[in-house]
Design a protein around this motif. Sequence first.
Motif, short mmCIF file in Angstrom:
data_model
loop_
_atom_site.label_atom_id
_atom_site.label_comp_id
_atom_site.label_asym_id
_atom_site.label_seq_id
_atom_site.Cartn_x
_atom_site.Cartn_y
_atom_site.Cartn_z
N MET A 1 27.45 -14.43 -9.73
CA MET A 1 26.55 -15.43 -9.15
C MET A 1 25.77 -16.11 -10.26
SD MET A 1 23.47 -15.15 -6.38
CE MET A 1 24.47 -15.59 -4.99
N LYS A 2 25.63 -17.40 -10.14
CA LYS A 2 24.83 -18.16 -11.11
C LYS A 2 23.38 -18.13 -10.65
CE LYS A 2 24.65 -22.59 -13.49
NZ LYS A 2 23.26 -22.53 -13.73
N VAL A 3 22.52 -17.58 -11.50
CA VAL A 3 21.09 -17.53 -11.19
C VAL A 3 20.43 -18.69 -11.93
CG1 VAL A 3 18.97 -16.19 -11.38
CG2 VAL A 3 21.12 -15.04 -10.88
N SER A 4 19.96 -19.67 -11.17
CA SER A 4 19.30 -20.81 -11.80
C SER A 4 17.79 -20.61 -11.88
CB SER A 4 19.64 -22.11 -11.08
OG SER A 4 19.39 -22.00 -9.71
N THR A 5 17.21 -19.93 -10.87
CA THR A 5 15.78 -19.63 -10.93
C THR A 5 15.54 -18.21 -10.43
OG1 THR A 5 15.35 -20.48 -8.70
CG2 THR A 5 15.05 -22.02 -10.54
N ALA A 6 14.67 -17.53 -11.12
CA ALA A 6 14.25 -16.18 -10.72
C ALA A 6 12.78 -16.07 -11.08
CB ALA A 6 15.07 -15.12 -11.44
N GLU A 7 11.95 -15.85 -10.07
CA GLU A 7 10.52 -15.79 -10.36
C GLU A 7 9.84 -14.70 -9.55
OE1 GLU A 7 9.05 -19.67 -9.38
OE2 GLU A 7 9.52 -19.46 -7.26
N PHE A 8 8.81 -14.14 -10.17
CA PHE A 8 7.98 -13.17 -9.46
C PHE A 8 7.23 -13.93 -8.38
CE2 PHE A 8 3.75 -11.27 -8.95
CZ PHE A 8 4.13 -10.03 -8.48
N LEU A 9 7.31 -13.43 -7.15
CA LEU A 9 6.67 -14.10 -6.03
C LEU A 9 5.31 -13.46 -5.73
CD1 LEU A 9 7.13 -16.34 -3.92
CD2 LEU A 9 8.17 -14.60 -2.45
N LYS A 10 5.31 -12.13 -5.49
CA LYS A 10 4.05 -11.46 -5.18
C LYS A 10 4.23 -9.95 -5.14
CE LYS A 10 2.61 -12.55 -1.09
NZ LYS A 10 2.16 -12.65 0.30
N SER A 11 3.12 -9.23 -5.24
CA SER A 11 3.07 -7.79 -5.02
C SER A 11 2.45 -7.57 -3.65
CB SER A 11 2.20 -7.09 -6.06
OG SER A 11 2.82 -7.13 -7.32
N ALA A 12 2.98 -6.60 -2.91
CA ALA A 12 2.45 -6.33 -1.58
C ALA A 12 2.13 -4.85 -1.44
CB ALA A 12 3.46 -6.76 -0.52
N PHE A 13 0.91 -4.56 -1.01
CA PHE A 13 0.49 -3.18 -0.78
C PHE A 13 0.49 -2.84 0.71
CE2 PHE A 13 -1.12 -4.12 -4.95
CZ PHE A 13 -0.89 -2.95 -5.65
N LYS A 14 0.54 -3.89 1.56
CA LYS A 14 0.57 -3.65 3.01
C LYS A 14 1.41 -4.73 3.68
CE LYS A 14 -4.02 -5.74 3.56
NZ LYS A 14 -4.16 -6.25 2.22
N GLU A 15 1.78 -4.47 4.92
CA GLU A 15 2.68 -5.36 5.66
C GLU A 15 2.16 -6.80 5.74
OE1 GLU A 15 4.86 -5.60 10.04
OE2 GLU A 15 3.85 -3.75 9.43
N ALA A 16 0.87 -6.96 5.86
CA ALA A 16 0.30 -8.30 5.97
C ALA A 16 0.58 -9.15 4.72
CB ALA A 16 -1.21 -8.20 6.19
N ASP A 17 0.89 -8.49 3.61
CA ASP A 17 1.16 -9.20 2.35
C ASP A 17 2.62 -9.60 2.18
OD1 ASP A 17 -1.52 -8.80 1.66
OD2 ASP A 17 -1.07 -6.93 0.61
N TRP A 18 3.52 -9.13 3.06
CA TRP A 18 4.94 -9.45 2.92
C TRP A 18 5.16 -10.94 3.13
CZ3 TRP A 18 7.13 -5.25 6.75
CH2 TRP A 18 6.87 -3.97 6.23
N PRO A 19 6.13 -11.54 2.42
CA PRO A 19 6.45 -12.95 2.68
C PRO A 19 6.87 -13.13 4.15
CG PRO A 19 7.50 -12.21 0.67
CD PRO A 19 6.93 -10.99 1.33
N ARG A 20 6.51 -14.26 4.72
CA ARG A 20 6.73 -14.50 6.15
C ARG A 20 8.03 -15.22 6.46
NH1 ARG A 20 3.53 -11.25 8.40
NH2 ARG A 20 1.34 -11.40 7.90
N ASP A 21 8.60 -15.96 5.51
CA ASP A 21 9.79 -16.76 5.82
C ASP A 21 11.03 -15.85 6.00
OD1 ASP A 21 11.28 -16.45 3.26
OD2 ASP A 21 9.55 -17.49 2.44
#
Length: 192
Positions: A1-21
């Motif tokens: 697979m060609k990786v064009s972008t890879a970035e740190f998004l966030k750290s999550a300590f609890k469910e409310a912090d998880w990405p929503r999309d």
Amino acid sequence: MKVSTAEFLKSAFKEADWPRDPKPEVAFLGRSNVGKSSLINSLLSVRGLARTSSTPGRTQSLNFFQINDQFRFVDFPGFGYAKVPREIKSTWSEMATSYLAKRRQLVLSIHIVDSRHEPTKQDLQLHEWLEQSSKPRLIVATKSDKLSHNELRRNLQHIARVLDDDSVMAYSAKSGRGREELWRAIKNAISV
């Protein structure tokens, strides 16, 4: 697979912090010091995106990385030996269990073991949990470059026997062994 972008998004300590999309996620799980961060950096051909350390237990949260703006890698805290406060360590299994049980975006769990060592009691528990929950999973044996061809073959067979799973894949962050095979598995999972 060609990786064009890879970035740190966030750290999550609890469910409310998880990405929503709804982007698909691939989780990387294993004991402390097994090489999760090195494997992630090697897969993405990026140095230092996932922080590596010789001190076990450096990762203390779920770390989300966005890849090609299409899917995410999730780096889990290591289990087992780690020099961290007991109260932080006790939240790890709760955080991991909650994510693995509830996360609809999870399309593949990559259970990482060290090719040089016997699977631990925690490895057996994690494997059993993933198996019982019918989650898509894959076992990857890291640090394969540190063994001779015969030792590696023998150890992979032993790991497969202990974990009762024939699909153990050898991987080396240094030599790149297993990289293409692992990307194929990831691409299959995220395209379902």
